[in-house]
Design an enzyme around this catalytic site. Structure first.
Site, PDB file in Angstrom:
ATOM      1  N   ASN A 120       0.857  -1.186   0.000  1.00 37.39           N
ATOM      2  CA  ASN A 120       0.000   0.000   0.000  1.00 37.39           C
ATOM      3  C   ASN A 120       0.895   1.239   0.000  1.00 37.39           C
ATOM      4  OD1 ASN A 120      -1.852   2.041   0.496  1.00 37.39           O
ATOM      5  ND2 ASN A 120      -2.891   0.973   2.159  1.00 37.39           N
ATOM      6  N   LYS A 159       3.191   0.785   3.225  1.00 36.58           N
ATOM      7  CA  LYS A 159       2.758  -0.219   4.198  1.00 36.58           C
ATOM      8  C   LYS A 159       2.718  -1.576   3.505  1.00 36.58           C
ATOM      9  CE  LYS A 159      -0.974   2.201   5.307  1.00 36.58           C
ATOM     10  NZ  LYS A 159      -2.244   2.602   5.966  1.00 36.58           N
ATOM     11  N   ARG A 210      -2.127  -1.729  -3.941  1.00 34.16           N
ATOM     12  CA  ARG A 210      -3.237  -0.780  -3.878  1.00 34.16           C
ATOM     13  C   ARG A 210      -2.941   0.356  -4.860  1.00 34.16           C
ATOM     14  NH1 ARG A 210      -4.086   4.144   0.126  1.00 34.16           N
ATOM     15  NH2 ARG A 210      -6.107   4.867  -0.638  1.00 34.16           N
ATOM     16  N   ASP A 263      -8.839   1.429  -5.768  1.00 30.00           N
ATOM     17  CA  ASP A 263      -9.729   2.083  -4.806  1.00 30.00           C
ATOM     18  C   ASP A 263     -11.036   2.521  -5.447  1.00 30.00           C
ATOM     19  OD1 ASP A 263      -9.024   2.137  -2.148  1.00 30.00           O
ATOM     20  OD2 ASP A 263      -7.617   3.787  -2.370  1.00 30.00           O
ATOM     21  N   HIS A 305     -14.993   7.214   6.573  1.00 29.26           N
ATOM     22  CA  HIS A 305     -13.556   6.930   6.593  1.00 29.26           C
ATOM     23  C   HIS A 305     -12.862   8.269   6.853  1.00 29.26           C
ATOM     24  CE1 HIS A 305      -9.812   4.809   5.097  1.00 29.26           C
ATOM     25  NE2 HIS A 305      -9.446   6.082   5.133  1.00 29.26           N
ATOM     26  N   GLY A 344      -9.765  10.428   8.095  1.00 29.19           N
ATOM     27  CA  GLY A 344      -8.339  10.512   8.362  1.00 29.19           C
ATOM     28  C   GLY A 344      -7.823  11.800   7.759  1.00 29.19           C
ATOM     29  N   GLY A 386      -6.936  12.121   4.852  1.00 28.39           N
ATOM     30  CA  GLY A 386      -7.808  12.105   3.689  1.00 28.39           C
ATOM     31  C   GLY A 386      -9.129  11.525   4.156  1.00 28.39           C
ATOM     32  N   GLU A 411      -6.647  -2.191   4.543  1.00 29.70           N
ATOM     33  CA  GLU A 411      -6.666  -2.318   3.088  1.00 29.70           C
ATOM     34  C   GLU A 411      -5.776  -3.447   2.596  1.00 29.70           C
ATOM     35  OE1 GLU A 411      -7.422   2.411   2.181  1.00 29.70           O
ATOM     36  OE2 GLU A 411      -5.578   1.692   3.122  1.00 29.70           O
TER      37      GLU A 411
END
Length: 450
Positions: free
Chosen positions: A16, A23, A111, A169, A229, A231, A233, A433
């Site tokens: 990711n 990540k 991702r 996504d 969601h 965060g 973003g 994710e």
């Protein structure tokens, strides 16, 4: 091009790439069991590399079992200069310090933020690579495709026998009705240039849907949710019968809710008044500035949001400062006007969340199984959860104050913070994710030997 099928118990690497982070999670496929489909993969280790664009980068490596390698905690690494060198450092560390043979990695899940017209996972070939590369031009400052592409190159070079597979996504939102995804502009131009609402955070929403449906003991197709969601973003999604009905982000991630450095939805003409020479609202052509798309994106994506309002990108700091100022105000102490910025930023974010939440409640006809908080802020901000649910109690939602305080004490992907357990649920979901990609990969028969 189809993927080479891997042995049924092969390893899956999920990657990711963020704008300045990487990540990575490594999973073992345990085989499909009808009784426990959610246990199809076993986590072996995780790794996180941060501050890639502001060296020295910070490297962490966490094996689930100590026998599988030496742990690293936020070690500075001077040799990491970009996403490709970050991934190379991970592979070197894996080879040197872990007892895992990287040749056992059969699939690498990437991702990719923007998939354009790709609605399903795609094996990376020359054709698909260049298509994803072209999508970066759609919104070069918003979309993280560039980081993902550089890691794909490194994977193909360093792990040539593994399939690199892109997970998008935008795919989750392909079910949005045409009239919701459409903008009120000339459709001949819009279709030619791909100008429509795509939506983002789709892998997160897919994970949340799966996790919440399991928690509620319902089939995903029977579930209606309003998911936040939240965060740096931030976005929201209305899920009806297990499918995306609407979402706040649009053509690019800058639309919808404000974020740490994103403006969120604004009047489209604002950017021209923001940059003109007059220093005020004017339609005088002599005062106009030729604003290029990259400049507009830079302002609205990198120089806006609550960072522009308060000077910090850390929402936790905003809440702490707001609480401190309001405590002083309650004691009758003097509070300077400038100190009101913390509460203004909090209230602005709250207002935008409530606006979309109310709209989505109506779009779902009031049939909502749960409000779901996710993302870094959604999972951690006790105050924001309390403020949101307090304002929507007119819709029948209620928060258990003690449960809201003790989310961190509970394990598992989903935590129930509802006061009412029978109908209007309020949940916190720890989204993942990488795990979502690994599960989707593990359950897809075209990637595995019988």
């Amino acid at each position: 091009m189809s993927a080479e099928k891997g042995p049924k118990h092969g390893l899956i690497l999920a990657v990711n790439a963020g704008s300045s982070s990487l990540k990575i999670s490594l999973f073992k496929r345990d085989g499909v069991s009808p009784e426990s489909p959610h246990d199809i993969v076993e986590l072996l280790l995780t790794s996180t590399i941060t501050n890639i664009s502001q060296p020295p980068a910070s490297f962490s490596f966490q094996p689930v079992a100590h026998s599988e390698g030496r742990e690293a905690k936020k070690e500075p690494v001077q040799s990491i200069k970009d996403h490709a060198t970050a991934f190379q450092h991970f592979l070197d560390y894996l080879k040197r310090e872990a007892s895992i043979d990287r040749s056992e990695i059969v699939h690498i899940c990437h991702r990719v933020v923007h998939g354009g017209d790709y609605f399903e996972p795609v094996v990376i070939t020359d054709e698909s690579y260049h298509y994803i590369e072209r999508l970066s031009d759609l919104a070069p400052l918003q979309v993280h495709n560039g980081g993902a592409l550089s890691v794909m190159k490194a994977c193909i070079s360093e792990l040539p026998n593994a399939n690199s597979i892109a997970y998008f996504d935008t795919s989750f939102h392909r079910t949005m009705p045409q009239h919701i995804a459409m903008y009120a502009i000339r459709q001949d131009i819009a279709k030619k240039r791909g100008l429509k609402k795509y939506g983002f955070h789709g892998l997160s929403y897919a994970f949340i849907l799966r996790a919440v449906a399991s928690f509620l003991e319902k089939d995903p197709t029977d579930v209606n949710l309003i998911v936040m969601h939240l965060g740096s973003g931030a976005s929201m999604c209305a899920i009806q019968h297990g499918k995306s009905l609407d979402t706040t982000m649009g053509l690019t991630p800058v639309s919808g809710l404000p974020g740490a450095t994103r403006s969120g939805a604004i009047d489209p003409s604002l950017i021209f008044h923001y940059t003109n020479r007059a220093g005020r609202i004017t339609h005088d052509r002599a005062a106009a500035v030729d604003v290029h798309v990259t400049q507009a994106e830079d302002i609205l994506n990198k120089r806006a949001g609550w960072a522009a309002l308060t000077g910090t990108t850390d929402f936790g700091t905003i809440v702490r400062e707001m609480n401190a100022v309001e405590a002083r105000r309650a004691k009758g102490e003097e509070v300077k006007e400038e100190e009101s910025k913390w509460k203004i930023a909090f209230d602005l974010f709250l207002d935008r969340i409530l606006g979309y939440l109310g709209a989505y409640y109506v779009k779902l006809g009031g049939e909502v199984d749960a409000l779901v908080f996710a993302g870094g802020i959604g999972e951690r901000s006790i105050e924001l959860r309390d403020a949101v649910v307090e304002r929507v109690k007119c819709l029948g939602f209620a928060l258990d104050p003690q449960a809201n305080l003790e989310v961190d004490k509970h394990e598992g992907a989903v935590v129930d913070v509802s006061k009412l357990k029978d109908l209007r649920r309020v949940l916190v979901c720890r989204t993942d994710e990488q795990l979502e990609m690994a599960k989707e990969c593990a359950m897809d028969p075209k990637f595995w030997e019988e």
